[in-house]
Design an enzyme around this catalytic site. Structure first.
Site, PDB file in Angstrom:
ATOM      1  NE  ARG A  36     -10.339  12.066 -10.292  1.00  0.00           N
ATOM      2  CZ  ARG A  36     -10.494  11.423 -11.253  1.00  0.00           C
ATOM      3  NH1 ARG A  36     -10.313  12.350 -12.334  1.00  0.00           N
ATOM      4  NH2 ARG A  36      -9.831  10.392 -10.750  1.00  0.00           N
ATOM      5  CG  LEU A 317     -23.115   0.014 -10.076  1.00  0.00           C
ATOM      6  CD1 LEU A 317     -24.948  -0.266 -10.071  1.00  0.00           C
ATOM      7  CD2 LEU A 317     -23.446   0.961 -11.721  1.00  0.00           C
ATOM      8  CG  HIS A 442     -54.529   8.454 -15.631  1.00  0.00           C
ATOM      9  ND1 HIS A 442     -53.530   7.272 -16.125  1.00  0.00           N
ATOM     10  CD2 HIS A 442     -55.163   8.662 -16.609  1.00  0.00           C
ATOM     11  CE1 HIS A 442     -53.772   6.888 -17.727  1.00  0.00           C
ATOM     12  NE2 HIS A 442     -55.442   8.206 -17.834  1.00  0.00           N
TER      13      HIS A 442
HETATM   14  C1  FAD Z   1     -17.632   6.734 -17.869  1.00  0.00           C
HETATM   15  C2  FAD Z   1     -18.233   6.555 -16.846  1.00  0.00           C
HETATM   16  C3  FAD Z   1     -19.466   6.778 -16.679  1.00  0.00           C
HETATM   17  C4  FAD Z   1     -20.316   6.264 -15.826  1.00  0.00           C
HETATM   18  N1  FAD Z   1     -22.112   6.043 -15.483  1.00  0.00           N
HETATM   19  C5  FAD Z   1     -21.756   5.140 -14.326  1.00  0.00           C
HETATM   20  C6  FAD Z   1     -23.204   5.980 -13.613  1.00  0.00           C
HETATM   21  O1  FAD Z   1     -24.303   6.615 -14.384  1.00  0.00           O
HETATM   22  N2  FAD Z   1     -24.029   5.612 -12.871  1.00  0.00           N
HETATM   23  C7  FAD Z   1     -22.823   4.607 -11.347  1.00  0.00           C
HETATM   24  O2  FAD Z   1     -23.644   4.445 -10.306  1.00  0.00           O
HETATM   25  N3  FAD Z   1     -21.195   4.612 -12.366  1.00  0.00           N
HETATM   26  C8  FAD Z   1     -20.894   4.622 -12.861  1.00  0.00           C
HETATM   27  N4  FAD Z   1     -20.115   4.596 -13.074  1.00  0.00           N
HETATM   28  C9  FAD Z   1     -18.520   4.097 -12.304  1.00  0.00           C
HETATM   29  C10 FAD Z   1     -18.796   5.343 -11.235  1.00  0.00           C
HETATM   30  O3  FAD Z   1     -18.015   6.236 -11.660  1.00  0.00           O
HETATM   31  C11 FAD Z   1     -17.851   4.365 -10.043  1.00  0.00           C
HETATM   32  O4  FAD Z   1     -18.287   3.178  -9.719  1.00  0.00           O
HETATM   33  C12 FAD Z   1     -17.592   5.247  -9.028  1.00  0.00           C
HETATM   34  O5  FAD Z   1     -17.214   6.571  -8.793  1.00  0.00           O
HETATM   35  C13 FAD Z   1     -16.098   4.449  -7.988  1.00  0.00           C
HETATM   36  O6  FAD Z   1     -15.995   5.089  -6.716  1.00  0.00           O
HETATM   37  P1  FAD Z   1     -15.639   4.743  -5.770  1.00  0.00           P
HETATM   38  O7  FAD Z   1     -15.623   6.115  -4.707  1.00  0.00           O
HETATM   39  O8  FAD Z   1     -15.045   3.841  -5.543  1.00  0.00           O
HETATM   40  O9  FAD Z   1     -14.242   5.282  -7.026  1.00  0.00           O
HETATM   41  P2  FAD Z   1     -13.362   6.498  -7.991  1.00  0.00           P
HETATM   42  O10 FAD Z   1     -14.883   7.406  -8.561  1.00  0.00           O
HETATM   43  O11 FAD Z   1     -12.952   5.718  -8.888  1.00  0.00           O
HETATM   44  O12 FAD Z   1     -12.699   7.712  -6.744  1.00  0.00           O
HETATM   45  C14 FAD Z   1     -11.634   7.481  -6.277  1.00  0.00           C
HETATM   46  C15 FAD Z   1     -10.192   8.687  -6.070  1.00  0.00           C
HETATM   47  O13 FAD Z   1      -9.547   8.033  -5.609  1.00  0.00           O
HETATM   48  C16 FAD Z   1      -8.306   8.502  -6.383  1.00  0.00           C
HETATM   49  N5  FAD Z   1      -7.152   8.259  -5.760  1.00  0.00           N
HETATM   50  C17 FAD Z   1      -6.539   6.664  -6.508  1.00  0.00           C
HETATM   51  N6  FAD Z   1      -5.471   6.224  -5.377  1.00  0.00           N
HETATM   52  C18 FAD Z   1      -5.383   6.982  -5.074  1.00  0.00           C
HETATM   53  C19 FAD Z   1      -4.330   7.268  -4.243  1.00  0.00           C
HETATM   54  N7  FAD Z   1      -3.320   6.998  -3.936  1.00  0.00           N
HETATM   55  N8  FAD Z   1      -3.889   9.012  -4.090  1.00  0.00           N
HETATM   56  C20 FAD Z   1      -4.788   9.939  -3.398  1.00  0.00           C
HETATM   57  N9  FAD Z   1      -6.437   9.444  -3.549  1.00  0.00           N
HETATM   58  C21 FAD Z   1      -6.159   8.568  -4.401  1.00  0.00           C
HETATM   59  C22 FAD Z   1      -8.580   9.163  -7.679  1.00  0.00           C
HETATM   60  O14 FAD Z   1      -8.128  10.154  -8.018  1.00  0.00           O
HETATM   61  C23 FAD Z   1     -10.026   8.891  -7.273  1.00  0.00           C
HETATM   62  O15 FAD Z   1     -10.444  10.839  -7.951  1.00  0.00           O
HETATM   63  C24 FAD Z   1     -19.089   4.912 -14.558  1.00  0.00           C
HETATM   64  C25 FAD Z   1     -17.890   5.266 -14.769  1.00  0.00           C
HETATM   65  C26 FAD Z   1     -17.592   5.603 -15.682  1.00  0.00           C
HETATM   66  C27 FAD Z   1     -15.870   5.775 -16.189  1.00  0.00           C
END
Ligand code: FAD
Length: 463
Positions: A36, A317, A442
């Site tokens: 990204r 999450l 409180h």
């Molecule tokens: C609308 C929405 C609201 C949310 N609200 C909440 C909330 O309030 N609280 C909460 O706890 N969770 C929330 N979540 C969930 C939370 O966003 C995810 O649980 C969290 O982002 C997961 O983190 P992660 O690091 O596993 O992956 P991600 O945040 O998905 O990050 C993965 C990254 O890897 C990158 N990537 C993937 N494949 C490759 C590759 N081959 N090479 C290079 N880069 C790559 C992607 O571009 C991405 O930037 C929400 C999700 C959504 C969609």
């Protein structure tokens, strides 16, 4: 072959970027691959942060329209400037993602820009350049689950990503899926003036939620104007110039009907995003649900390849991903961190908020655990009355023999903040009496938590 690292993390979401920072703090040479244009993953770019920015702004709008007058604050001519609201959301996201870039520089984490692919254990290719590393961490997150017959164009039929970007308030928004993402975004657009219908296959919203809290949640959202079509499935969507015709059928089968929407939000859940990672070639095994299989300590079946966050089992999450990132980094330098899955809180950021930690009553019943319940409503909390926020209650569950806290479920004002007290108490193995005997300021909303703890022993004071 270019530079060599101790750890290459693929994905800079809350799992990946936190893992990279912690590993660097511990003295490892770390790179993080992100394709990204900005760091922070789903959470900062198209998830937690932009959704909370819109929830905050839309709440202010609704307050100005409907709540301030009751407090004696008269505001006239309240109008919606959606373009400004969206621009503000963009500013919030931009400052957050830049913050991660700063943290990478501060901790000397190298950002390898581009798509990462595992060439073999110990080797990662990023857009054609190969890097050597002792450890590879898969932190590639998740994507929205598609629904057959409902094609996403991110304009009329949107996922949460398009649902955060609408430039006009839809007259009728139909949300497919009664999970937290659909209800949060549904709340945003309802507050801004949309009629919102939620279509849910099951007979209840947010199925993992404690049933009693779930029912109260449905009632409160219903009072706010949400319409629910439970036990109903969407089998098709036909988009035309100014809307969408959705085909609905009873979940158990029966006659089909059509529901017209201006915009449809598809929010039936998320699945791991593993495309193009080269997992098959590297021999990394997946589990039965297409998640990277790990041994409970983030190790995949291939030595030197690890996985965390939404890509593996467990609640999807951000804070779960972060804790896993920290734990894995510490493990890689020989520490013995421990993560308790039962103390990961879950919050729905609607208003009122809904928050939980630990087990639900249904889970305790299913495993034959004896328990006591302590409940306290916000109608009897002084601070909630002062705020004019009377919906909801705190419910605590404790072991009927040892009094150890087993779960907490809160619907009410700032439930997402209140739950932290019980997550901490549970992490320390506290009893409900420990919470009940702790002095709470409180007037505070936390007093409702204390009173619920007192209620476990049948001695709540203010009800
Ligand atoms: C609308 C929405 C609201 C949310 N609200 C909440 C909330 O309030 N609280 C909460 O706890 N969770 C929330 N979540 C969930 C939370 O966003 C995810 O649980 C969290 O982002 C997961 O983190 P992660 O690091 O596993 O992956 P991600 O945040 O998905 O990050 C993965 C990254 O890897 C990158 N990537 C993937 N494949 C490759 C590759 N081959 N090479 C290079 N880069 C790559 C992607 O571009 C991405 O930037 C929400 C999700 C959504 C969609």
């Amino acid at each position: 072959m270019s530079e060599a690292f101790d750890v290459i993390v693929i994905g800079a979401g809350p799992g990946g970027y936190v893992c990279a920072i912690r590993a660097a703090q511990l003295g490892l040479k770390v790179a993080c691959v992100e394709k990204r244009a900005t760091l922070g993953g789903t959470c900062l770019n198209v998830g937690c942060i932009p959704s909370k920015a819109l929830l905050q702004s839309s709440e202010h709008y609704e307050e100005a329209l409907h709540k301030l007058a009751d407090h004696g604050v008269q505001v006239g001519g309240v109008t919606l400037d959606l373009a400004r609201m969206q621009a503000r959301k963009g500013e919030v996201v931009a400052s957050n993602v830049k913050g991660i870039e700063f943290l990478f520089k501060k901790n000397k984490v190298t950002w390898l820009k581009g798509a990462g692919r595992i060439v073999s254990p110990g080797r990662v290719a990023v857009d054609g350049t190969e890097y050597e590393t002792k450890h590879i961490v898969i932190a590639t997150g998740s994507e929205s689950i598609p629904l057959p017959g409902v094609e996403v164009d991110e304009k009329r039929v949107v996922t949460s990503t398009g649902g955060l970007e609408l430039s006009e308030v839809p007259k009728h928004l139909v949300v497919i899926g009664g999970g937290y993402i659909g209800l949060e975004l549904g709340s945003v657009w309802r507050r801004l003036g949309a009629e919102v219908t939620v279509v849910e296959f099951l007979d209840r919203l947010v199925p993992a939620m404690d049933t009693e809290v779930g029912k109260a949640f449905e009632r409160v959202l219903g009072k706010q104007g949400f319409k629910f079509r439970l036990k109903t499935k969407v089998t098709g969507a036909k988009v035309d110039a100014d809307g969408v015709d959705l085909t609905l059928e009873p979940a158990a089968g029966g006659a089909a009907e059509t529901l017209r929407a201006d915009v449809v939000l598809l929010a039936i859940g998320r699945r791991p995003y593993l495309a193009g990672l080269g997992l098959e070639e590297a021999g990394v095994a997946l589990d039965e649900r297409g998640r990277v299989a790990t041994d409970g300590h983030f190790a995949t079946n291939v030595p030197g390849i690890w996985a965390i966050g939404d890509a593996i089992a467990g609640p999807m999450l951000a804070h779960k991903a972060e804790e896993e990132g920290v734990a894995l980094a510490e493990q890689l330098v020989g520490q013995k961190p421990h993560l308790n899955p039962l103390t990961i809180p879950g919050v729905v950021y609607t208003w009122p908020e809904v928050a939980s930690v630990g087990e639900t009553e249904e889970m305790l019943k299913a495993r034959g655990q004896g328990y006591k319940v302590g409940k306290f409503p916000f109608t009897a909390n002084g601070r909630a009355r002062a705020m004019g926020e009377l919906d909801g209650f705190v419910k605590l569950l404790a072991d009927d023999k040892t009094d150890r806290l087993l779960g907490a479920h809160i619907i009410g004002p700032d439930a997402g903040t209140l739950i932290a007290e019980i997550a901490l108490a549970m992490e320390f193995g506290a009893s409900s009496e420990d919470v009940a005997r702790t002095c709470h300021a409180h007037p505070s909303l936390n007093e409702a938590v204390k009173e619920a703890a007192l209620a476990v022993a049948g001695r709540a004071l203010h009800i």
